[in-house]
Scaffold this active site. Sequence first.
Site, PDB file in Angstrom:
ATOM      1  CG  ASP A 201       3.073  -2.807  -1.226  1.00 60.37           C
ATOM      2  OD1 ASP A 201       2.489  -1.971  -0.502  1.00 60.37           O
ATOM      3  OD2 ASP A 201       2.462  -3.586  -1.982  1.00 60.37           O
TER       4      ASP A 201
ATOM      5  CG  ASP B  85       3.005  -7.817  -3.994  1.00 59.66           C
ATOM      6  OD1 ASP B  85       3.717  -7.788  -5.012  1.00 59.66           O
ATOM      7  OD2 ASP B  85       1.964  -7.168  -3.861  1.00 59.66           O
TER       8      ASP B  85
END
Length: 162
Positions: free
Chosen positions: A28, A45
Amino acid sequence: SRERALRSIACVATAAQALHEEGIVHRDIRPGNVLLTDAGGKLSDLGLSQVLTPGATVTGMGDIGSVEFTDPALLQGETPTPAGDVWSLGATLHWAVTGAGLYGELPVHDPLLTLRKVYSTPPSVHADLAPELSELVHACIGDAAKRPTAGGLADRLYALVL
């Protein structure tokens, strides 16, 4: 500035390389997961990260805005690899230095239309991008077997900053 953008993406590529060396793909990498610092950038993240272990499964996708920064091979169901993270680094680099995505404006208000546009539109590198950056983005989003490593991308970006 261009220098800050290149330095930030180089730092993120270095972080991705460290993950890859530990057998992890981030899955991501996108502008929203790059935290800017005085020294460059940090990769954040790890929620969609995947350990590259036989039998491990993909557990999900990020929000629909992540799609334009995701390797199309991964969207088509292929196994996540470090090369997919490099594709994402190239798309993020392109966005950082041009302010535009590889697919142009996306209809993010409608996830189905967003996916349809990404599937039906080949990624396009901005025509005004400096030749050395255009070549680098093309290398990142090209044939997976010929992509640089994340560490190799970081080295090339640092060379452009110096």
